[in-house]
Design a protein around this motif. Structure first.
Motif, PDB file in Angstrom:
ATOM      1  N   GLY A 149       6.210 -16.301  16.404  1.00 48.20           N
ATOM      2  CA  GLY A 149       4.886 -15.998  15.578  1.00 48.20           C
ATOM      3  C   GLY A 149       3.729 -16.089  16.645  1.00 48.20           C
ATOM      4  O   GLY A 149       2.680 -15.681  16.482  1.00 48.20           O
ATOM      5  N   LYS A 150       3.867 -16.983  17.636  1.00 49.07           N
ATOM      6  CA  LYS A 150       2.816 -17.105  18.771  1.00 49.07           C
ATOM      7  C   LYS A 150       3.026 -16.054  19.821  1.00 49.07           C
ATOM      8  O   LYS A 150       2.517 -16.022  20.689  1.00 49.07           O
ATOM      9  N   ARG A 151       4.010 -15.149  19.785  1.00 50.28           N
ATOM     10  CA  ARG A 151       4.313 -13.900  20.516  1.00 50.28           C
ATOM     11  C   ARG A 151       4.932 -14.721  21.796  1.00 50.28           C
ATOM     12  O   ARG A 151       4.619 -14.139  22.917  1.00 50.28           O
ATOM     13  N   GLN A 152       5.497 -15.904  21.755  1.00 48.53           N
ATOM     14  CA  GLN A 152       6.236 -16.403  22.937  1.00 48.53           C
ATOM     15  C   GLN A 152       7.748 -15.720  23.070  1.00 48.53           C
ATOM     16  O   GLN A 152       8.292 -15.841  21.884  1.00 48.53           O
ATOM     17  N   PRO A 153       8.225 -15.297  24.055  1.00 49.85           N
ATOM     18  CA  PRO A 153       9.392 -15.052  24.023  1.00 49.85           C
ATOM     19  C   PRO A 153      10.529 -15.966  23.802  1.00 49.85           C
ATOM     20  O   PRO A 153      10.661 -17.111  24.029  1.00 49.85           O
ATOM     21  N   ILE A 154      11.707 -15.489  22.910  1.00 47.61           N
ATOM     22  CA  ILE A 154      12.889 -16.202  22.493  1.00 47.61           C
ATOM     23  C   ILE A 154      13.997 -15.864  23.258  1.00 47.61           C
ATOM     24  O   ILE A 154      14.776 -16.413  23.977  1.00 47.61           O
ATOM     25  N   ALA A 155      14.021 -14.522  23.199  1.00 42.31           N
ATOM     26  CA  ALA A 155      15.325 -14.061  23.890  1.00 42.31           C
ATOM     27  C   ALA A 155      15.057 -12.666  24.193  1.00 42.31           C
ATOM     28  O   ALA A 155      14.373 -12.022  23.658  1.00 42.31           O
ATOM     29  N   ASN A 156      15.872 -12.095  25.259  1.00 37.58           N
ATOM     30  CA  ASN A 156      15.662 -10.602  25.620  1.00 37.58           C
ATOM     31  C   ASN A 156      17.220 -10.065  25.887  1.00 37.58           C
ATOM     32  O   ASN A 156      17.966 -10.928  26.185  1.00 37.58           O
ATOM     33  N   GLU A 157      17.307  -8.590  25.932  1.00 33.94           N
ATOM     34  CA  GLU A 157      18.509  -8.143  26.023  1.00 33.94           C
ATOM     35  C   GLU A 157      18.216  -6.635  26.219  1.00 33.94           C
ATOM     36  O   GLU A 157      17.465  -6.013  25.983  1.00 33.94           O
ATOM     37  N   THR A 158      19.287  -6.043  27.188  1.00 33.33           N
ATOM     38  CA  THR A 158      19.199  -4.563  27.422  1.00 33.33           C
ATOM     39  C   THR A 158      20.251  -3.917  26.544  1.00 33.33           C
ATOM     40  O   THR A 158      21.618  -4.244  26.593  1.00 33.33           O
ATOM     41  N   LEU A 159      20.235  -2.941  25.652  1.00 34.22           N
ATOM     42  CA  LEU A 159      21.208  -2.373  24.740  1.00 34.22           C
ATOM     43  C   LEU A 159      21.320  -0.927  25.269  1.00 34.22           C
ATOM     44  O   LEU A 159      20.474  -0.294  25.387  1.00 34.22           O
ATOM     45  N   ILE A 160      22.595  -0.565  25.503  1.00 33.69           N
ATOM     46  CA  ILE A 160      22.890   0.959  25.965  1.00 33.69           C
ATOM     47  C   ILE A 160      23.819   1.437  24.901  1.00 33.69           C
ATOM     48  O   ILE A 160      24.877   0.849  24.576  1.00 33.69           O
ATOM     49  N   ALA A 161      23.747   2.771  24.433  1.00 33.45           N
ATOM     50  CA  ALA A 161      24.862   3.049  23.714  1.00 33.45           C
ATOM     51  C   ALA A 161      25.050   4.986  24.084  1.00 33.45           C
ATOM     52  O   ALA A 161      23.893   5.265  24.397  1.00 33.45           O
ATOM     53  N   SER A 162      26.064   5.448  23.820  1.00 36.63           N
ATOM     54  CA  SER A 162      26.192   6.912  24.169  1.00 36.63           C
ATOM     55  C   SER A 162      27.293   7.111  23.228  1.00 36.63           C
ATOM     56  O   SER A 162      28.044   6.560  22.481  1.00 36.63           O
ATOM     57  N   ALA A 163      27.368   8.759  23.008  1.00 33.61           N
ATOM     58  CA  ALA A 163      28.162   9.349  22.052  1.00 33.61           C
ATOM     59  C   ALA A 163      28.213  10.776  22.479  1.00 33.61           C
ATOM     60  O   ALA A 163      27.282  11.357  22.983  1.00 33.61           O
ATOM     61  N   ARG A 164      29.522  11.320  22.684  1.00 32.28           N
ATOM     62  CA  ARG A 164      29.886  12.646  23.108  1.00 32.28           C
ATOM     63  C   ARG A 164      29.540  13.634  21.981  1.00 32.28           C
ATOM     64  O   ARG A 164      29.973  13.378  20.896  1.00 32.28           O
ATOM     65  N   ALA A 165      28.811  14.535  22.286  1.00 32.87           N
ATOM     66  CA  ALA A 165      28.635  15.981  21.412  1.00 32.87           C
ATOM     67  C   ALA A 165      29.912  16.560  21.262  1.00 32.87           C
ATOM     68  O   ALA A 165      30.754  16.459  22.183  1.00 32.87           O
ATOM     69  N   ALA A 166      29.909  17.273  20.066  1.00 35.67           N
ATOM     70  CA  ALA A 166      31.545  18.158  19.706  1.00 35.67           C
ATOM     71  C   ALA A 166      31.297  19.332  20.405  1.00 35.67           C
ATOM     72  O   ALA A 166      32.409  19.956  20.711  1.00 35.67           O
ATOM     73  N   SER A 167      30.109  19.944  20.448  1.00 34.03           N
ATOM     74  CA  SER A 167      29.683  21.045  21.482  1.00 34.03           C
ATOM     75  C   SER A 167      28.633  20.761  22.166  1.00 34.03           C
ATOM     76  O   SER A 167      27.611  20.205  21.964  1.00 34.03           O
ATOM     77  N   VAL A 168      28.067  22.231  22.956  1.00 34.04           N
ATOM     78  CA  VAL A 168      26.791  22.343  23.433  1.00 34.04           C
ATOM     79  C   VAL A 168      25.794  22.653  22.485  1.00 34.04           C
ATOM     80  O   VAL A 168      24.573  22.684  22.797  1.00 34.04           O
ATOM     81  N   GLU A 169      26.076  22.983  21.138  1.00 28.14           N
ATOM     82  CA  GLU A 169      25.145  23.464  20.256  1.00 28.14           C
ATOM     83  C   GLU A 169      24.157  22.260  19.920  1.00 28.14           C
ATOM     84  O   GLU A 169      24.809  21.201  19.703  1.00 28.14           O
ATOM     85  N   ILE A 170      22.874  22.697  19.809  1.00 31.24           N
ATOM     86  CA  ILE A 170      22.076  21.585  19.454  1.00 31.24           C
ATOM     87  C   ILE A 170      22.326  20.723  18.161  1.00 31.24           C
ATOM     88  O   ILE A 170      21.969  19.542  18.245  1.00 31.24           O
ATOM     89  N   PRO A 171      22.673  21.373  16.926  1.00 25.80           N
ATOM     90  CA  PRO A 171      23.059  20.381  15.948  1.00 25.80           C
ATOM     91  C   PRO A 171      23.875  19.565  16.199  1.00 25.80           C
ATOM     92  O   PRO A 171      23.919  18.284  15.937  1.00 25.80           O
ATOM     93  N   ASP A 172      24.976  19.747  16.942  1.00 27.04           N
ATOM     94  CA  ASP A 172      26.180  18.946  17.665  1.00 27.04           C
ATOM     95  C   ASP A 172      25.346  17.904  18.381  1.00 27.04           C
ATOM     96  O   ASP A 172      25.753  16.699  18.309  1.00 27.04           O
ATOM     97  N   VAL A 173      24.688  18.178  19.334  1.00 22.87           N
ATOM     98  CA  VAL A 173      24.002  17.086  20.049  1.00 22.87           C
ATOM     99  C   VAL A 173      23.085  16.368  19.339  1.00 22.87           C
ATOM    100  O   VAL A 173      23.153  15.011  19.389  1.00 22.87           O
ATOM    101  N   VAL A 174      22.387  16.774  18.226  1.00 15.95           N
ATOM    102  CA  VAL A 174      21.589  15.832  17.454  1.00 15.95           C
ATOM    103  C   VAL A 174      22.686  14.866  16.633  1.00 15.95           C
ATOM    104  O   VAL A 174      22.171  13.800  16.401  1.00 15.95           O
TER     105      VAL A 174
END
Length: 206
Positions: A149-174
């Motif tokens: 509440g005083k804006r003092q850090p408690i903990a931090n982390e780096t989160l990374i996620a990925s997923a392969r598209a079914a095709s090169v079409e934009i709806p599949d990329v979305v």
């Protein structure tokens, strides 16, 4: 798949760099697919806390609503005729709020403009489609920090996620962006649920 012209590898569909020229045709607006349900988590040290979630900070490339693509090596581009329906940081903020609300970790989860006991701040480092191979993969990296509440850090982390598209079409990329966002949200919930008791108890006693 329509991407700005330029690279023969993709049949003159890509341009080496983000264009600042106006698009001749109206862009199709895309939202992230509906989020997958998150498994509720339990942590009594957080159960009486209200969490505020700030929209991630982002550099110029990821702060707007263009759908960014890395078509080849060091080339940076955007999909032609397609945009997110709101800026990328707002998309991520909404996704995280939904997932954390479902998690049951907190008494309440809301945007950071409302009163809260804890605040989740972050920086969006990656939010792009990558042609490491075909079809591309959506990749997201979010550096997160939990503060009190005083804006003092408690903990931090780096989160990374990925997923392969079914095709090169934009709806599949979305769709791939949606899947990657779900994985990122799940990783965030798991991280918060497993924070050390000492760190959280220290905040609780303040």
């Amino acid at each position: 798949m329509k991407i700005r012209a330029g690279l023969g590898l993709f049949a003159a569909a890509l341009l080496a760099g983000c264009s600042v020229l106006p698009e001749s045709d109206p862009a199709t607006l895309y939202r992230l697919p509906v989020a997958a349900s998150q498994t509720p988590a339990n942590n009594p040290l957080l159960g009486d806390k209200r969490l505020g979630v700030a929209a991630p900070e982002a550099g110029h490339l990821f702060s707007g609503n263009r759908i960014v693509v890395y078509p080849d090596r060091n080339v940076v581009n955007v999909y032609e005729g397609a945009r997110w329906h709101e800026d990328a940081p707002a998309l991520i903020q909404t996704r995280l709020i939904d997932a954390l609300s479902q998690s049951g970790l907190f008494e309440g989860v809301s945007v950071d403009r409302l009163p809260s006991d804890l605040l989740l701040v972050s920086e969006l480092r990656h939010f792009q489609s990558e042609y490491d191979r075909t079809p591309p993969a959506a990749r997201i990296q979010l550096d997160v920090q939990l503060v009190d509440g005083k804006r003092q850090p408690i903990a931090n982390e780096t989160l990374i996620a990925s997923a392969r598209a079914a095709s090169v079409e934009i709806p599949d990329v979305v769709d791939a962006f949606g899947e990657a966002s779900d994985r990122l949200s799940a990783a965030l919930v798991e991280w918060l649920a497993n924070l050390s008791s000492d760190a959280l108890e220290s905040e609780r006693l303040n």
